[in-house]
Design a protein around this motif. Structure first.
Motif, PDB file in Angstrom:
ATOM      1  N   UNK A 138       1.843  -2.372   5.529  1.00  0.00           N
ATOM      2  CA  UNK A 138       1.429  -1.779   6.798  1.00  0.00           C
ATOM      3  C   UNK A 138       2.633  -1.633   7.718  1.00  0.00           C
ATOM      4  N   UNK A 139       2.616  -0.572   8.526  1.00  0.00           N
ATOM      5  CA  UNK A 139       3.749  -0.278   9.393  1.00  0.00           C
ATOM      6  C   UNK A 139       3.617  -0.893  10.776  1.00  0.00           C
ATOM      7  N   UNK A 157       0.284   1.375  11.630  1.00  0.00           N
ATOM      8  CA  UNK A 157       0.418   2.523  10.735  1.00  0.00           C
ATOM      9  C   UNK A 157      -0.041   2.153   9.327  1.00  0.00           C
ATOM     10  N   UNK A 158      -0.967   2.939   8.773  1.00  0.00           N
ATOM     11  CA  UNK A 158      -1.495   2.699   7.440  1.00  0.00           C
ATOM     12  C   UNK A 158      -2.716   1.804   7.408  1.00  0.00           C
ATOM     13  N   UNK A 159      -3.175   1.355   8.566  1.00  0.00           N
ATOM     14  CA  UNK A 159      -4.335   0.467   8.594  1.00  0.00           C
ATOM     15  C   UNK A 159      -5.629   1.257   8.427  1.00  0.00           C
ATOM     16  N   UNK A 297      -1.218   3.030   3.408  1.00  0.00           N
ATOM     17  CA  UNK A 297       0.190   3.389   3.220  1.00  0.00           C
ATOM     18  C   UNK A 297       0.403   4.148   1.914  1.00  0.00           C
ATOM     19  N   UNK A 298       1.368   5.060   1.935  1.00  0.00           N
ATOM     20  CA  UNK A 298       1.746   5.762   0.720  1.00  0.00           C
ATOM     21  C   UNK A 298       2.880   5.037   0.004  1.00  0.00           C
ATOM     22  N   UNK A 299       3.420   5.678  -1.007  1.00  0.00           N
ATOM     23  CA  UNK A 299       4.578   5.136  -1.706  1.00  0.00           C
ATOM     24  C   UNK A 299       5.850   5.420  -0.900  1.00  0.00           C
ATOM     25  N   UNK A 300       6.956   4.821  -1.326  1.00  0.00           N
ATOM     26  CA  UNK A 300       8.240   5.106  -0.681  1.00  0.00           C
ATOM     27  C   UNK A 300       8.523   6.603  -0.744  1.00  0.00           C
TER      28      UNK A 300
END
Length: 436
Positions: A138-139, A157-159, A297-300
């Motif tokens: 999570x960001x 972010x990503x939650x 969240x996505x991948x890198x």
């Protein structure tokens, strides 16, 4: 992007070979077509060409020796034996950057009267989530414009957050506030099973021009078939994944998962699945969890999908099947309480029944101390509220309760605070209340 990409996308959708079958039997709302089984897979779309020239979409639910069992996307009145059934292929959608600021139906057709171009890369409606071992964490904390979410219930972010509410407690207004206020590159909004008369009001009044300018609105009103209503949530998720894969931070608002589950129930029962969980078929849990797991969240190298899923709970029953399933897979939940709305405080968040699983990591040690103190004071007041209102509480009986009674009006007003520039400003307001 080339100026020819929209044209190439349209040309790629032309099928040089078209497969047809014929309606051989009808059973309730199910149509059985022979001649398609060799070319079809479960979930494929078909188009039924009636003798009167009208066409009707459908989806294959069952493949068997007697033929393909099809659930139509609309009323089946007027369908006849031997009507032609055209096989259209897999369900997919082709999002494009030009969809931002537009209102579309679950099939990617515009609803605002203006032409809409297809993207160059079709995406499946049902895609696997990013591999669990390669997903980012999570960001950082996101600004929302609302004091309660900037402090006590932070969104990072990503939650993935669940919003649990009954009817008439301000859920729609809160969605509009978040769509306008949360920091994001693109907002994707799924309106599943909404009343038709409310769509324009929501877009113009609740979302507003500012919110629409960065949003893709996918809607299927309550009068449409369960296939369209279920597909609205799947289409919205695929659109969000498209922008995530391009590196954007996407805010996905899905209203509501309850109607998504109800639409799936209609489809599953029509396909022969039995109901076992308070009227819902066993596959409901997987449908909800698979949809929710695609957000996050996505991948890198990719962006992220921060998601908020709403659930309609009758009588604040948090243990009903849809609420119970969704709550177990999310990163927090927010409960809107009718009694709070009835006394005029919006958003009507019941703080003690709500939780953000981004804490304590999303706040500093000092901020976490303020959050814990605010929760302690609100809890103390709610425990003593009935005694206070009845005049049975004697000041001085308990220092914590005395302080809670003193600060309660300001804390309650803080929960309704809006137009915060950032989280720092919101925490500053909370600090003044607690230290005052």
């Amino acid at each position: 992007m080339s100026v020819f990409d929209p044209l190439l996308a349209e040309l790629s959708d032309i099928r040089p070979i078209r497969h047809f079958g014929r309606i051989s039997e009808t059973r309730g709302g199910i149509l059985i077509a022979r001649g398609l089984s060799a070319h079809s897979r479960l979930g494929d779309r078909v188009m039924i060409h009636r003798r009167d020239g009208q066409v009707l979409g459908g989806e294959i639910l069952v493949l068997g020796r007697r033929g393909a069992e099809i659930l139509a996307e609309g009323p089946v009145e007027g369908v006849s034996i031997d009507d032609r059934v055209e096989h259209l292929g897999r369900n997919h959608i082709a999002p494009d950057a030009g969809w931002i600021g537009r209102v579309i139906d679950p099939y990617g057709a515009p609803l605002d009267g203006r032409p809409l171009s297809r993207g160059s890369a079709p995406r499946p409606l049902r895609a696997p989530p990013p591999p669990a071992a390669r997903r980012k964490r999570l960001g950082g904390r996101l600004g929302t414009g609302l004091d309660a979410f900037n402090t006590l219930l932070p969104i990072v972010r990503g939650q993935r957050i669940g919003l649990f509410a009954g009817s008439g407690v301000g859920k729609t207004s809160l969605l509009g506030d978040l769509a306008r206020g949360v920091e994001a590159d693109v907002v994707v909004l799924a309106l599943v099973g909404e009343r038709g008369r409310e769509l324009r009001e929501f877009i113009e009044e609740v979302l507003g021009p500012e919110g629409l300018a960065r949003s893709v609105v996918v809607t299927a009103t309550s009068d449409l078939s369960p296939l369209a209503r279920r597909r609205a949530a799947l289409t919205a998720m695929s659109v969000a994944e498209h922008f995530r894969d391009e590196g954007h931070h996407v805010l996905l608002l899905c209203d509501s998962i309850t109607r998504f589950a109800e639409a799936h129930r209609e489809i599953a029962l029509a396909g022969g699945e039995s109901s076992s969980l308070r009227g819902f078929p066993p596959s409901t849990a997987h449908q909800i969890m698979a949809l929710a797991e695609r957000a996050g969240p996505g991948e890198d190298g990719q962006g992220d999908i921060t998601a908020l899923f709403t659930v309609l709970v009758a009588g604040s029953d948090m243990d009903e099947p849809v609420a119970d399933i969704l709550r177990g897979v999310l990163d927090g939940h927010v409960v809107l309480e009718r009694s709070i709305a009835e006394r005029g405080r919006f958003p009507a968040i019941d703080l003690l029944r709500s939780v953000s699983r981004s804490l304590p990591a999303a706040a500093t040690p000092g901020e976490n101390a303020y959050i814990a103190e605010a929760r302690r004071l609100i809890g103390a007041y709610e425990r003593a509220e009935m005694m206070v209102q009845a005049g049975l509480y004697a000041p001085g009986s308990d220092p914590l309760t005395d302080r809670a009674i003193k600060l309660w009006p300001r804390l309650d007003a803080f929960m309704a605070g809006r137009d915060a520039v950032n989280s720092g400003e919101s925490f500053g307001r909370l600090r003044k209340i607690l230290e005052g």
